[in-house]
Structure formats: C-alpha cells, structure tokens
Scaffold this motif. Sequence first.
Motif, PDB file in Angstrom:
ATOM      1  N   HIS A   1      27.426  49.231  10.513  1.00  0.00           N
ATOM      2  CA  HIS A   1      28.235  48.412   9.794  1.00  0.00           C
ATOM      3  C   HIS A   1      29.424  48.177  10.527  1.00  0.00           C
ATOM      4  N   VAL A   2      30.135  49.051  10.954  1.00  0.00           N
ATOM      5  CA  VAL A   2      31.493  49.052  11.770  1.00  0.00           C
ATOM      6  C   VAL A   2      31.242  48.081  13.008  1.00  0.00           C
ATOM      7  N   CYS A   3      30.266  48.522  13.695  1.00  0.00           N
ATOM      8  CA  CYS A   3      29.880  47.671  15.050  1.00  0.00           C
ATOM      9  C   CYS A   3      29.504  46.357  14.581  1.00  0.00           C
ATOM     10  N   GLN A   4      28.695  45.899  13.871  1.00  0.00           N
ATOM     11  CA  GLN A   4      28.345  44.713  13.441  1.00  0.00           C
ATOM     12  C   GLN A   4      29.715  43.830  13.204  1.00  0.00           C
ATOM     13  N   MET A   5      30.510  44.733  12.395  1.00  0.00           N
ATOM     14  CA  MET A   5      31.811  43.912  11.716  1.00  0.00           C
ATOM     15  C   MET A   5      32.653  43.717  13.105  1.00  0.00           C
TER      16      MET A   5
END
Length: 487
Positions: A348-352
């Motif tokens: 989730h962090v990487c996609q954001m």
Amino acid sequence: MSRQTLDGTSVGEVALLTSMAPLGLVMRGLLLILCHRRKASASLPSPWFRHLLLDICVTVLPLVLSYTILSDDLHPVIILTTLVLACLSFYIYHGSGSGHHLQKTTRSFLHSRVQSQNRVPFVTSFRALVNVKTAISILAVDFRVFPRRFAKTETYGTGLMDVGVGAYILANALVSPEARRRRENPPGYQRDALRKQLSSVWPLVALGLGRLVSVKMADYHVDVTEYGLHWNFFFTLAAVRVLASLLFTLFPVNKSWLVAVLLCVFYQFSLETSALQSFIIDNDCEWTQGFLHANKEGIFSITGYLVIYMAGVQIGLYVMRPRTRVKEWLKVMASFLFGSCVLYCALHVCQMTFEPVSRRMANAPFCIWIVAQCLFSMACLGTADIILLYMQSLSACYCVPSSWNPHNKDKMRRSNVVEGRCLLQAVNRNPLLFFVLANVMTGLINVTVDTFNVGRYLSVCLLLTYMFINCCVMQTLHNYGVTVKFW
C-alpha cells in the motif's frame, strides 16, 4: 477484448479466491473421515479413479466455477462452504467421544510429533495448486465467461492471472537445491551448481523455442505487451534460474533475502530515475529497431522475477528447517500470516509513493504483492493441513491426504496409501509436464473451437473436460511411478 478493461481486480478479491483451494482440501479430508466413520474403512483405499473424481469435485470444480459463473458470488459461496465444513467438523467431533476432554486432547495434539518425510505437505499443495490454477486460467481466459478483471493486466493493475506468473517462479524457488540444503556446502559447490544449472535449463529453452515456432506457424494471437514479440515465460524461467545460480556464487544462500531487497530497490530506482520505465511501457517502439526493443517487457521483467525467486529461496530455507511438533508448525503459519500482513502494508505504501503494481515491468510493488500473496496462500494451506491432522487424531482415521503423517510407522503406512492417490501429489510429480500438456491442450482447443462465442455453461463443460483429461494423464503417470525428467 477491450484494453480499457485490462486493469485487473482488487488485491482483496485475489486473496479471497485463494481461500477456495484450502476449503476444498479440508472438504476432501472430512469426507474421507466420514467414510471411515461409517465403517467403510475396508473400502479404503478405493480404486484410484474414485479418488481422482473426488479430487476433481472438491479441488478443480470449485476453482473452475469461482473463475467463471460464480465469480460474482464469491462471498456467499465461501461463507456457505465454511458453514458446511463447520457442521461436518462438529459432527465428527461429536462422534469422537472427546467432548469431555477437549482441553486435554488439544494440548496433547499441539505437542504431538509428526513426520514430513523430507517434504512439507503444504508446500507440495501450494506448488501443485499453482499449476492447476494456471492450467485453468490459460484456457478460461479465451472464453467470455471468464471475467476480464481476472485476465492479465496490460500495464498496471492486479489481475488473477498476474499472480500465476509470479507464484510459479516462487514455487520453483521453494524447492530449489539452495532452499533444500541441510548443511554448509563444501567450497566450490556453488560453481558446480551453476554448471549443472546451465546444463539443466536447456529443456526450458527448447520449450520456449517450440512455443515461439508453433505460435508463429499457427498464426495464434499473442499480446506483445506480455513478454514481447519473441519472448515467452519459458525463456524467463530459464534466465531466472541461471542468474540466481550466478548470484549464489557471489552471495551466501542465507542472505538471499538481502539480495532480493537490494535488487528490488535498485530496479525500482532505475525505473523511477531513468527512461527505462517509459521505454518499457511505450507501445510505439518499432520492433524493427532490434531484439531488445521487440522483447523489452520480457527481458527487463527478469529482474523483478529474480527478486521473487531470491525471496522464495529464503522462504524455502525457513520452511525446510527440521520441525517435528504441531506447535512448531503453527508458529510457521503465524509467521507467514504476519509476514503477509507486513508486505500488504508495504504494498500500500509503495503504490501510494511510487506507482501501482505492474506485471509488465515486474516492478517493486508487483514483487511485494506476489510474495505477500504466496505467503498468505501457504498460510491458508498449512492451516488446512493442521485442521485435517486434528480431525484425523480425533477420529483415529489415518487416511487423510495432504497432511503430515503421524509419528507412527503403522499409521504412516495407512496414511501414505491414500495420500499416494491424491491428485496434488500426481501433479507435483511432473509439474513441468503438466504445464506443457495444459499449453498444448489449450492450443488445440483454440484451433478447433471458437471459444469467444461459446455460451457460459458450455464453456464450463469444456473447461472441466480439459482439466479432467490433464488430471487423468498426471494421475495415471503417478500410479505407475513415472517421473518425466529427461535432463
């Protein structure tokens, strides 16, 4: 097929689909226990064909239906199946006579010893199911009944079929020679392993060339955004295995997690700070500019698949550690669930922060997603095995397949008789042959049937017939102890 629809589904739906197979394995085990409880143990083992039909009904059929006509009703189907399993479990437990000693029975079970015979059952199930799901998907995608959101994404997104390519790489890494090592290897071992790897990947190269030639001769449509004009997954498998062996000559095997992290960071940094990302996803590149331009997706995505392979080796090292008690394996399942949750948060962090998941580039979010999904899948399968082992101990029925064997020679003998008839064992015996057979059958069906214009229910019938033939071939070879390995 409209390109606008090739953006995949949600991460949650892919994870939800993962639970179908473990539920099917529990169902199979409970049905065998009920058969034993009804004094039908004399008929066990029954003819292998009955076991094959049972496996297809509880393993293959639910997957085919969940990928097609039941794809929009997954939640009620899973809830209903879970309720049925709960009722069957309660019935078996109620008739076991252990009701007044539940705490004592459970404590004894947690400290009981099991024998895995140099293999881990849920790893066997995971590897076989990756093949089964892949076989279903590669044909189902050609039918209209297969939801477009499950197909491979074009540039960004999380499609069901995107999991298959990554999970296949990780499944191979779990049982690689590096992951199965039991002691420190002598000096020069990795160089010898590299030479053996170079000589053993020729079947993959041959299969890749064969697929390339057959596709061109049959004028079969291939989406060049998957791997490029000439590249295919067989070439990727061969390249990853050779490059991984090369890396292991430079780095210790127990640091493969560190190599995976460094490779992942370096590759994502290159995508973000150079023209590499736009080069890969640029659909206007002229194929006449050279081999690299024509196959850029397949060539550059090797780095991401190598990251997944190295992570799989590290997971394999952890799984293959000697363990003899149920309690120890429960800790493994808890570790997998925890690791999966951490990686989903990191995803989730990487996609954001960076970009969405992209199978086409095999970027960092894709690698994280694949490892998280595989850990979750193995945790579910391992939990299913432990549930079956517990029900096995309650009912004193030692004919439950795909589970650890009790640490008792007589009980192991009875368990092995039925386990040997399990379809997943048969597929796991010849995984590459199963994969090739599925590809050949898919090509033949596409040549003889206008799949896109076939109705919903006829599509399901064709898929089941196709899987039945594939499974029959594998089970027959397994019954005769035939392992097709010519390298």
